[in-house]
Design an enzyme around this catalytic site. Structure first.
Site, mmCIF file in Angstrom:
data_model
loop_
_atom_site.group_PDB
_atom_site.id
_atom_site.type_symbol
_atom_site.label_atom_id
_atom_site.label_comp_id
_atom_site.label_asym_id
_atom_site.label_seq_id
_atom_site.Cartn_x
_atom_site.Cartn_y
_atom_site.Cartn_z
ATOM 1 N N ASP A 352 0.834 -1.191 0.000
ATOM 2 C CA ASP A 352 0.000 0.000 0.000
ATOM 3 C C ASP A 352 0.878 1.254 0.000
ATOM 4 O O ASP A 352 1.845 1.329 0.761
ATOM 5 C CB ASP A 352 -0.885 -0.042 1.257
ATOM 6 C CG ASP A 352 -1.869 1.093 1.305
ATOM 7 O OD1 ASP A 352 -2.687 1.214 0.385
ATOM 8 O OD2 ASP A 352 -1.822 1.867 2.276
ATOM 9 N N GLU A 389 1.756 -0.418 -5.035
ATOM 10 C CA GLU A 389 0.842 0.681 -5.348
ATOM 11 C C GLU A 389 1.768 1.880 -5.459
ATOM 12 O O GLU A 389 2.204 2.439 -4.449
ATOM 13 C CB GLU A 389 -0.184 0.879 -4.237
ATOM 14 C CG GLU A 389 -1.216 1.936 -4.593
ATOM 15 C CD GLU A 389 -2.146 2.282 -3.428
ATOM 16 O OE1 GLU A 389 -3.315 2.558 -3.670
ATOM 17 O OE2 GLU A 389 -1.695 2.301 -2.263
#
Lengths: 698, 113
Positions: A352, A389
């Site tokens: 993330d 990401e």
């Protein structure tokens, strides 16, 4: 007590507890013969105590100082004998300077979680509070690393073969329509394996499962109906501990066994498991947040602090930023991922806001971030998928340029945005779309990044579901209690509303929506790179237009399995496309054998209304995928008018046959002249099938 | 609460009755007792109808019994699992280790075959 080795005897007794100097490595609490080895790092602490609690007790039964002889370097390490690990919880109390101007925030009144805790208690059952609504303080527990793996190991599926299914453990089965015995848990997910197999995916990507606090920043929902919780869990409390509240057995402290049982069952059925991991920040928030662990253990080390040292850099948008490229923190992240790979057999990780992992300790982007390089070359993680990401909330956007060392793949956010625009009918996108279908070589040089650096997706947990993408023009986030100011405004969505004679035409609208959904799946499953589906999209799950359901632990987020019965046609369509992708070598990302087949066909070529002549100015694109034994053609017409597309000529013994169409099956559009009529806003997929010879026909 | 373990021999099969929680306090004793009897006789039924809780350590005893009986080519079965214990075993993947029967009689019949 039986003494096995000469250094397994106590050297000291403190308040009736027998102790000896511990092993500084590994960090955390490890079971050793006759006792437990406790080891914790802090450079700036002046002293440390181990607090031991009987299970569920508020007050410790022992507070054991780490005596001078138990300290080596910056590590406090001691063995405590005769601990009943099932009935003892522990924490650390650190003392040291508390002066925000120097970044030190030691507080000897706080009992801190072990940063390496393998079991964390305190939120054992999802959203359960103590009497009076109080929350239990977090405590660490000791856990043995044993499991009956029955010969299991990570699957090491070639990333070129991967079809990823992203889901939230709780949301997947929490809805009553799921019919699960233990709704919202790892066990219930395990019970859904037959469904995943029927769909045909081969990898499950789970939204955060590291311990997080669903009560973090909780508030009452607008209108006073229920609580808004941290449902998604992108806020880590402990990096080594599975979230107890996601385990049916969490209240018994058996979440480790339950998650490992899920992994073993997934692997037995050929399904990989990727974890969505959040290393960019922790649940301790900014300077006003709680003391859970890192802040009280070594604030200066674990967090990126602003030059005044009083404030936290906030590249995560969540209050603080983990100091990922500090050597100590870097090692913790490595230890953590190795632990999950080795002890839980996890097949890969999606990071993330991964761009934060490439910032230095001052927050500046680095050209060769050591953490990312170490992860790329780490021995234990050698076969794990690493997916970034590739952006953060501090403005870094590295999609296409994330440091990779040939190992990292990326969530391709540009794929999502441009495919959405093309689907909606925006002009000027045919060329980039052709590149996305080819695996995005315009972004990822295959010579450097391989054929599968692009993780393709059109929807993910963050944003509209696929149904909502074609049912809403804009987000509907009032239920989040932020006056609809949260969530992206840049959705490229469209409600597909059709009218007839000035009145709303429900039938035409529904038909168009389903067509758009099918078109989206056709792009996704016929693009090179690894496709990622959002759970529920295959049966038109809705979040009622909420495109940021992070706090919605209710029917907004939970998959409504009744929709599977209602939209079986979409499910069957997705199944068939997945089957096609898995069957046809020509659709796979890493097609071997050079640029051309033995008959001279390009492995992938682009076409327009005329075969071999792509029209990059319009709204239509034909794609021919070839290998020696297979030919697949996809005609995408995102125009609002029908278009006839000429089909490329096949070898003499094959003829085109429609495999799937996003329009009605009855109208396959084949024309005798060697073309196919692709209806407006539709996709047609054909296979070049071997023609029966005259002898066969007789 | 302490665990009580009682033994009965029925048609040459050991029936060990575990009464009380099978947890870290009782696991080592239960393990020794069960494995000991398994080695002695080769056929064993664990009557767990009086056991309302099995902890992580307790599950590991059952796992070891299953592994040991496989190695020894012995026969072991569980009878009378309470529903909560059965649930824990199901959630944590320990459910399929040993054959399970509703009653001791059923287990004995199966082992006698």
């Amino acid at each position: 007590m039986e003494l096995l080795t000469i250094d397994s005897y106590p050297t000291k007794t403190y308040e009736g507890l027998r102790l000896r100097p511990g092993h500084p490595l590994p960090f955390g609490a490890s079971v050793v013969h006759g006792g437990v080895n406790f080891s914790v790092y802090s450079r700036a602490a002046t002293s440390c105590k181990l607090a031991l609690f009987h299970r569920n007790d508020a007050e410790p039964f022992a507070m054991i100082p780490f005596f001078d002889e138990f300290c080596i370097g910056d590590v406090f390490a001691m063995i405590v004998y005769d601990i009943d690990i099932e009935n003892v919880e522990y924490g650390y109390i650190m003392d040291g300077p508390n002066d925000a101007r120097t970044g030190h925030r030691f507080d000897r009144t706080k009992v801190l979680l072990d940063p390496y805790a393998k079991i964390i208690v305190g939120r054992d059952t999802w959203s359960e509070t103590q009497e009076g609504g109080q929350l239990r303080p977090y405590r660490s527990r000791v856990a043995p690393d044993d499991f009956d793996w029955q010969g299991d190991r990570p699957l090491e599926t070639d990333i070129n073969e991967l079809i990823i299914y992203e889901t939230h453990v709780r949301g997947f089965t929490r809805h009553a329509s799921s019919g699960s015995k233990y709704p919202g848990t790892f066990t219930a997910l395990r019970e859904k394996i037959p469904y995943l197999l029927e769909l045909g995916v081969n990898c499950v990507e789970l939204m955060p499962v590291f311990e997080y606090d669903e009560f973090e920043n909780w508030r009452t929902a607008p209108g006073g109906n229920g609580k808004l919780l941290n449902y998604w869990g992108y806020s880590t409390v402990g990096f080594f501990a599975p979230k107890a509240g996601l385990a049916a057995s969490g209240r018994y402290g058996m979440q480790m066994d339950e998650l490992k049982t899920l992994v073993r069952a997934l692997h037995k059925n050929g399904l990989e498991i990727i974890l969505d991991v959040v290393f960019n920040h922790t649940a301790e928030g900014n300077e006003n947040g709680p003391y859970l662990s890192f802040r009280g253990i070594d604030n200066n080390v674990y967090y990126m602090l602003a030059p005044n040292k009083e404030h936290y850099y906030n590249f995560s948008g969540c209050g603080n930023t983990l100091n990922c490229n500090h050597p100590i923190v870097r090692n913790m992240i490595l230890d953590c991922l190795r632990y999950w790979a080795a002890e839980y057999h996890i097949d890969g990780f999606r990071f993330d806001l991964a761009s934060i992992l490439g910032r230095n300790q001052d927050g500046a982007p680095m050209t060769n971030p050591p953490l990312l390089e170490e992860l790329a070359y780490d021995a234990v993680l050698g076969k794990c998928k690493l997916i970034a990401e590739a952006w953060d909330a501090g403005g870094m956007y590295q999609v296409g340029s994330f440091p990779s060392w040939g190992r990292w793949a990326e969530w391709n956010g540009r794929y999502r945005d441009d495919i959405r625009r093309f689907l909606k009918g925006d002009p000027g996108l045919v060329w980039p779309v052709s590149q996305y279908i080819a695996g995005s070589p315009h972004m990822y040089d295959p010579a450097v990044r391989g054929n599968c650096a692009s993780i393709n997706f059109i929807t993910c947990h963050d944003g509209f579901t696929l149904w909502d993408l074609y049912a809403y023009n804009s987000k509907q986030n009032m239920a989040n209690g932020e006056e609809n100011n949260d969530g992206s405004n840049d959705n490229h969505s469209w409600d597909c509303r059709c009218e007839k004679n000035g009145a709303y035409d429900e039938g035409a609208t529904l038909h168009l929506r389903k067509r758009m959904i099918k078109n989206a799946f056709a792009f996704l499953l016929l693009s090179r790179g690894a496709p990622m589906l959002l759970a529920g999209d295959e049966f038109c799950n809705t979040q009622y237009g909420n495109n940021n359901a992070y706090c919605q632990d209710n029917e907004i987020s939970w998959l409504d399995w009744k929709m599977l019965r209602q939209n079986r046609d979409i499910f069957e369509y997705v199944k068939r496309l997945i089957r096609l992708r898995r069957e046809c070598a020509c659709l796979k990302s890493g097609t071997p054998g050079g640029d051309r087949t033995s008959l001279g066909y390009s492995r992938i070529s682009f076409h327009g209304e005329r075969a071999w002549q792509a029209d990059y100015s319009g709204h239509t694109l034909g794609v021919l995928y070839c290998c020696d034994e297979e030919y697949v053609y996809a005609g995408f017409n995102m125009h609002w008018e029908d278009h006839r597309m000429e089909l490329p000529q096949l070898p003499w013994n094959r003829r085109w046959r429609v495999y799937e169409s996003s329009w009605d099956e009855s109208e396959n559009g084949m024309e005798k002249s060697g073309g196919v009529l692709v209806k407006n806003r539709a996709a047609v997929i054909l296979r070049g099938e071997l023609q029966k010879t005259g002898a066969d026909q007789e | 609460m302490e665990m009580e373990i009682t033994r009965e021999i029925n048609n040459g099969v050991d029936v060990l009755t575990l009464s009380g929680p099978l947890d870290s306090n009782s696991a080592a004793r239960a393990n020794d007792e069960i494995i000991g009897k398994l080695k002695e006789n080769g056929k064993l039924v664990l009557d767990m109808s009086g056991c309302g809780y099995v902890s992580s350590a307790g599950l590991r005893v059952i796992l070891l019994v299953a592994k040991q009986s496989a190695v020894m080519k012995a026969k072991a079965a569980i009878a009378g699992l309470q529903s909560e214990v059965s649930d824990i075993m199901e959630m944590t993947g320990f459910a399929s280790l040993l054959p399970k029967y509703e009653t001791v009689e059923e287990a004995l019949a199966a082992l006698g075959e």
